[in-house]
Design an enzyme around this catalytic site. Structure first.
Site, PDB file in Angstrom:
ATOM      1  N   HIS A 158      10.779 -30.770 -46.036  1.00 11.94           N
ATOM      2  CA  HIS A 158       9.424 -30.910 -45.996  1.00 11.94           C
ATOM      3  C   HIS A 158       8.792 -31.354 -44.726  1.00 11.94           C
ATOM      4  O   HIS A 158       7.874 -30.980 -44.250  1.00 11.94           O
ATOM      5  CB  HIS A 158       9.142 -31.941 -46.954  1.00 11.94           C
ATOM      6  N   ILE A 165      13.514 -42.445 -91.405  1.00  9.74           N
ATOM      7  CA  ILE A 165      13.759 -41.006 -91.747  1.00  9.74           C
ATOM      8  C   ILE A 165      12.927 -40.240 -91.073  1.00  9.74           C
ATOM      9  O   ILE A 165      13.634 -39.139 -90.427  1.00  9.74           O
ATOM     10  CB  ILE A 165      12.820 -40.927 -93.257  1.00  9.74           C
ATOM     11  N   THR A 212       1.830 -33.204 -52.332  1.00 12.02           N
ATOM     12  CA  THR A 212       3.094 -33.244 -52.804  1.00 12.02           C
ATOM     13  C   THR A 212       3.162 -34.042 -54.092  1.00 12.02           C
ATOM     14  O   THR A 212       2.343 -35.211 -54.097  1.00 12.02           O
ATOM     15  CB  THR A 212       3.964 -33.709 -51.685  1.00 12.02           C
ATOM     16  N   ARG A 213       4.126 -34.070 -55.116  1.00  9.20           N
ATOM     17  CA  ARG A 213       4.359 -34.902 -56.210  1.00  9.20           C
ATOM     18  C   ARG A 213       5.757 -35.201 -56.268  1.00  9.20           C
ATOM     19  O   ARG A 213       6.426 -35.627 -57.169  1.00  9.20           O
ATOM     20  CB  ARG A 213       3.947 -34.200 -57.556  1.00  9.20           C
ATOM     21  N   HIS A 251      11.850 -34.675 -48.345  1.00  5.70           N
ATOM     22  CA  HIS A 251      13.093 -34.782 -47.629  1.00  5.70           C
ATOM     23  C   HIS A 251      12.979 -33.898 -46.340  1.00  5.70           C
ATOM     24  O   HIS A 251      11.681 -33.689 -45.646  1.00  5.70           O
ATOM     25  CB  HIS A 251      14.088 -34.019 -48.594  1.00  5.70           C
ATOM     26  N   ARG A 279       5.387 -22.130 -52.175  1.00  7.40           N
ATOM     27  CA  ARG A 279       6.074 -21.147 -53.106  1.00  7.40           C
ATOM     28  C   ARG A 279       5.802 -21.907 -54.498  1.00  7.40           C
ATOM     29  O   ARG A 279       6.117 -23.198 -54.582  1.00  7.40           O
ATOM     30  CB  ARG A 279       7.392 -21.024 -52.888  1.00  7.40           C
TER      31      ARG A 279
HETATM   32  S1  PPS Z   1       9.322 -42.946 -92.313  1.00  7.00           S
HETATM   33  O1  PPS Z   1       8.978 -41.803 -93.076  1.00  7.00           O
HETATM   34  O2  PPS Z   1      10.323 -42.568 -91.114  1.00  7.00           O
HETATM   35  O3  PPS Z   1       8.308 -44.047 -91.976  1.00  7.00           O
HETATM   36  O4  PPS Z   1      10.364 -43.850 -93.251  1.00  7.00           O
HETATM   37  P1  PPS Z   1      11.129 -45.171 -92.978  1.00  7.00           P
HETATM   38  O5  PPS Z   1      10.320 -46.415 -92.106  1.00  7.00           O
HETATM   39  O6  PPS Z   1      12.403 -44.742 -92.133  1.00  7.00           O
HETATM   40  O7  PPS Z   1      11.449 -45.932 -94.275  1.00  7.00           O
HETATM   41  C1  PPS Z   1      12.163 -45.391 -95.319  1.00  7.00           C
HETATM   42  C2  PPS Z   1      12.886 -46.400 -96.221  1.00  7.00           C
HETATM   43  O8  PPS Z   1      11.760 -46.612 -96.920  1.00  7.00           O
HETATM   44  C3  PPS Z   1      12.007 -46.543 -98.557  1.00  7.00           C
HETATM   45  N1  PPS Z   1      10.985 -45.909 -98.980  1.00  7.00           N
HETATM   46  C4  PPS Z   1      10.727 -44.674 -98.882  1.00  7.00           C
HETATM   47  N2  PPS Z   1      11.074 -43.653 -98.313  1.00  7.00           N
HETATM   48  C5  PPS Z   1      10.614 -42.138 -98.202  1.00  7.00           C
HETATM   49  N3  PPS Z   1       9.585 -41.885 -98.855  1.00  7.00           N
HETATM   50  C6  PPS Z   1       8.885 -43.153 -99.476  1.00  7.00           C
HETATM   51  N4  PPS Z   1       7.849 -42.599-100.293  1.00  7.00           N
HETATM   52  C7  PPS Z   1       9.618 -44.403 -99.636  1.00  7.00           C
HETATM   53  N5  PPS Z   1       9.169 -45.541-100.227  1.00  7.00           N
HETATM   54  C8  PPS Z   1       9.934 -46.648 -99.761  1.00  7.00           C
HETATM   55  C9  PPS Z   1      13.424 -45.835 -98.395  1.00  7.00           C
HETATM   56  O9  PPS Z   1      14.266 -47.045 -98.887  1.00  7.00           O
HETATM   57  C10 PPS Z   1      13.913 -45.644 -97.033  1.00  7.00           C
HETATM   58  O10 PPS Z   1      15.089 -46.522 -96.656  1.00  7.00           O
HETATM   59  P2  PPS Z   1      16.190 -45.545 -96.054  1.00  7.00           P
HETATM   60  O11 PPS Z   1      16.785 -46.677 -95.073  1.00  7.00           O
HETATM   61  O12 PPS Z   1      15.692 -44.226 -95.105  1.00  7.00           O
HETATM   62  O13 PPS Z   1      17.214 -45.324 -97.077  1.00  7.00           O
END
Ligand code: PPS
Length: 568
Positions: A202, A473, A194-195, A199, A288
Site C-alpha cells: 500500500h 433450545i 482504506t479499511r 502494508h 481492484r
Molecule cells: S428457547 O426457545 O431457546 O428460548 O428455550 P430455552 O431458553 O432453552 O428454554 C427451554 C427450557 O424451558 C423448558 N420449557 C420449554 N421448552 C420449549 N418450549 C416450551 N413451551 C417450554 N416451556 C418450558 C424446557 O424445560 C427447556 O429445557 P431444556 O433444558 O431445553 O430441556
C-alpha cells in the site's frame, strides 16, 4: 476551474446560541435513538461530507437514487442515505412534524423536519443498489435483518456533531481538511481510501499514485463501520500511525473518516469520490475490487474486479475528482522491490501474501516476512489477533428439550477447565431463564429476546478471550444467525446441533414436559406445538442415541482442536 479546497463546503449546523435554544425546544419532540450506522450518516450529512444532501432522503430522491443514482433534481448521488425506523415509532410521526435525533446516550444531535414517511421495497433497493437481493452481501443482510421497516425523510438541522473520545486530533471535517490544504498550499491532493491496515504494498502504491498525479497524499481510512469481521479501527489507526512515519511529512497527511461503508463496489466508489471531493481532494485512488463485499451465496464475486473503476471513470466529470487507478502491486524478489503486476519482467519471482493468508498466519502464529509489512504493524496485529488457541470463542449447543444439550455442555465445560488457560462460562438454557430472562415466556418474540441476551453475554465473553458455552433450545435459524454474527466479530462461533430426534426426547421425557405438552397443558412446546429449524450448516452435529455423554463431549473437543481453538 476553481479548486475544490479553496471554498468552504456548506454544513447543516446552526450557531452555538441557536443550538442551545433548539436543544431546549426539542426536549418535547418525538425522539429517535440513532443506530450506530445512522450516527455515521448524520455526522457526514451535518459536516458537508455528504454535500449536496440536506438531510435523510425523501421519497422522490430515494426513488431516483435507487433507480438511476440521481436525486430528484438530477444531481449524481449513488447511495440511499435513509433514516430507517421501527413501525411503532413511524406511527407516532406524521409528515410536517419535527423529530429529535439522539445519540445512544440520549444527547440531541439534530432536528429533522419530516417530509416523507414510507415503507420501502427492500428487495428492489437490494437489487438496484447492491446488484442482488442476496443476504451474503453485508449491506443487503443489514437492510433485511437490521434496518427498520419504515423510512423517514426530511431536512436536518444540525445541533452538534457526534462525540468521539478516540483519536480526536486525527478526525477532520471536510472544511477542516480544506482549510488545512489551503493553509499548506496543497492544490492537488490524492485520497487513499482504506479499511485495512497498511502494508508495504500500500505504501508503494500510494507513493506511486501521488507521483503520478503530482499531488500530495491524504491517507483517509474509514473508522465508522466497515465490513463485518474487519480489524477494529483502534488497532488499524495505531498501525496507520506507525506507518505514517515512513511517509514524508511535508507531502502526506492522514485523517480519519467516520463513514459507514456499504461495500457496494462500483456505486460505493462513486460515492467515495463525491465524499473525497467534499473533503477537498482532487484525485482518488480506486483499486481492484474497490469496496468489494466478497462472494455471493453461489460463491461468486458480486462485482467484476474492475467494475468500480469503470463506473468511476464514466462519472468522473460529474464527481469532480480524477481517478488514479490502482495497480495491483507485487513484490519482485530478485529486485527486492514492489512493482505493478503488469510491469513485472517475465520470469521474475513474484511474492504475494493475500488477506486470507495473512489472517491464517496471524491466527496460527506463523512468520510474517519483512518484505510484506512493517514490524510495528505486525506487532500491533499480533496483539489484537493472537493465535486462535489463545482467542475467545463460543460453543453454541442447539436442540430439543431433553436432547442432552445441558449434560454434554457440562461435560465439555469440565474438560475445558481441566485443560486450563482460559476462563469458561456455561450459559445453560434453564440457568439463563432463571437469572437473565426470568420474566420471559416461550412466544417467538420472547424466545428471540432470550437468545439475543445469551448471544450478547457470549459475545462479551468471547471478546475478552474467554470460552462461552451456551445450551438453549434456540429453535429459530434467523436468531441463531444473528447471534453467530454478533460473536464472529470477536472469535469463533461453533454451532453444535444436538440432533436427538423428537421421538427419542419424548420417550426420555426427563422433566415430564412432553406429556404435559401433548395434553395441551404447556402451549408452544418446541417440536410438539412450536417449530424447530434444523441447523443447515452446524460446525458439528451430534448423534446422542446410544452414545455416552463423555464421547459426545469428546467429539466437540476434537472439533475445537481441528479448528485450532484448543491446543492439540
Ligand atoms: S428457547 O426457545 O431457546 O428460548 O428455550 P430455552 O431458553 O432453552 O428454554 C427451554 C427450557 O424451558 C423448558 N420449557 C420449554 N421448552 C420449549 N418450549 C416450551 N413451551 C417450554 N416451556 C418450558 C424446557 O424445560 C427447556 O429445557 P431444556 O433444558 O431445553 O430441556
Amino acid at each position: 476551474m476553481q479548486l475544490p479546497n479553496l471554498v468552504p463546503i456548506p454544513e447543516l449546523y446552526v450557531s452555538y446560541d441557536s443550538a442551545q435554544k433548539l436543544k431546549v425546544d426539542a426536549a418535547d419532540l418525538p425522539s429517535w435513538d440513532l443506530t450506530p450506522r445512522q450516527i455515521c450518516d448524520l455526522e457526514l450529512l451535518m459536516n458537508g461530507g455528504f454535500n449536496p444532501l440536506k438531510g435523510f432522503l425523501g421519497r422522490d430522491d430515494y426513488d431516483g437514487v435507487v433507480e438511476n443514482m440521481r436525486l430528484a433534481d438530477g444531481t449524481l448521488w449513488p447511495m440511499p442515505i435513509t433514516l430507517d425506523v421501527s413501525e411503532s415509532f413511524a406511527e407516532r410521526v406524521a409528515p410536517g412534524q419535527d423529530i429529535a435525533l439522539r445519540d445512544q446516550e440520549g444527547v440531541i444531535l439534530a432536528i429533522m423536519s419530516v417530509t416523507d414517511r414510507w415503507s420501502p421495497d427492500k428487495s428492489r433497493e437490494a437489487e438496484k443498489v447492491f446488484g442482488a437481493d442476496d443476504i451474503a452481501h453485508p449491506a443487503v443482510n443489514y437492510l433485511h435483518h437490521q434496518a427498520g421497516p419504515v423510512y423517514l425523510g426530511g431536512p436536518v438541522t444540525g445541533i452538534q456533531p457526534p462525540v468521539h473520545y478516540d483519536f480526536k486530533a486525527r478526525r477532520d471535517t471536510p472544511n477542516e481538511l480544506r482549510a488545512y490544504f489551503r493553509k499548506l498550499g496543497w492544490r492537488k491532493v490524492v485520497a487513499f481510501q482504506t479499511r485495512n491496515p497498511l502494508h508495504r504494498a500500500h505504501q508503494e502504491l500510494t507513493f506511486r499514485a501521488a507521483r503520478e498525479a503530482q499531488a500530495n497524499l491524504l491517507i483517509h481510512p474509514v473508522v465508522g463501520m466497515t465490513k463485518p469481521g474487519d480489524i477494529d479501527h483502534f488497532t488499524r489507526v495505531r498501525c496507520y500511525e506507525a506507518v505514517l512515519d515512513q511517509y514524508p511529512a511535508a507531502t502526506t497527511t492522514m485523517s480519519l473518516l467516520n463513514l459507514a461503508m456499504r461495500m457496494a463496489g462500483p456505486r460505493e466508489a462513486v460515492w467515495h469520490g463525491l465524499i473525497r471531493r467534499n473533503h477537498g481532494c482532487t484525485h482518488m485512488i480506486v483499486g481492484r475490487d474497490h469496496a468489494g463485499p466478497g462472494k455471493n451465496s453461489a460463491g461468486e464475486d458480486f462485482y467484476g474486479p474492475y467494475a468500480a473503476q469503470d463506473l468511476f471513470a464514466e462519472y468522473a466529470g460529474e464527481i469532480g475528482i480524477e481517478m488514479v487507478d490502482f495497480k495491483h502491486m507485487v513484490f519482485v524478489q530478485d529486485r527486492a522491490q514492489y512493482e505493478p503486476a503488469d510491469e513485472v519482467e517475465e520470469g521474475a519471482t513474484v511474492l504475494n501474501i493475500s488477506g486470507t493468508e495473512l489472517r491464517r498466519r496471524l491466527s496460527e502464529g506463523l512468520e510474517i516476512p519483512e518484505w510484506f509489512s512493517f514490524p510495528e504493524v505486525v506487532a500491533e496485529l499480533r496483539r489484537t489477533r493472537p493465535p486462535r488457541a489463545s482467542q475467545g470463542f463460543t460453543v453454541f449447543f442447539t436442540g430439543f428439550s431433553g436432547s442432552g444439550k445441558s449434560t454434554i455442555a457440562n461435560a465439555l465445560m469440565v474438560k475445558l477447565m481441566e485443560m486450563g488457560g482460559r476462563p469458561v462460562t456455561l450459559l445453560d438454557g434453564d440457568v439463563v431463564r432463571k437469572n437473565l430472562s426470568s420474566e420471559l415466556g416461550f412466544s417467538k418474540e420472547h424466545r428471540d429476546l432470550n437468545i439475543q441476551r445469551i448471544g450478547f453475554v457470549a459475545s462479551e465473553i468471547t471478546k475478552n478471550g474467554g470460552i462461552a458455552i451456551c445450551a438453549p433450545i434456540a429453535p429459530y435459524a434467523t436468531t441463531r444467525r444473528s447471534v453467530r454474527e454478533m460473536i464472529e466479530q470477536y472469535g469463533a462461533f461453533v454451532e453444535v446441533h444436538v440432533a436427538t430426534s423428537i421421538e427419542e426426547c419424548e420417550r426420555r421425557d426427563r422433566k415430564g414436559l412432553y406429556k404435559l405438552a401433548r395434553a395441551g397443558k404447556i402451549k408452544e412446546f418446541t417440536g410438539i406445538s412450536d417449530p424447530y429449524d434444523v441447523p443447515e450448516n452446524p460446525e458439528l452435529s451430534l448423534d446422542t442415541e446410544n452414545v455416552e455423554v463423555d464421547h459426545c463431549a469428546h467429539q466437540v473437543l476434537l472439533k475445537l482442536e481441528q479448528m485450532g481453538l484448543v491446543a492439540g
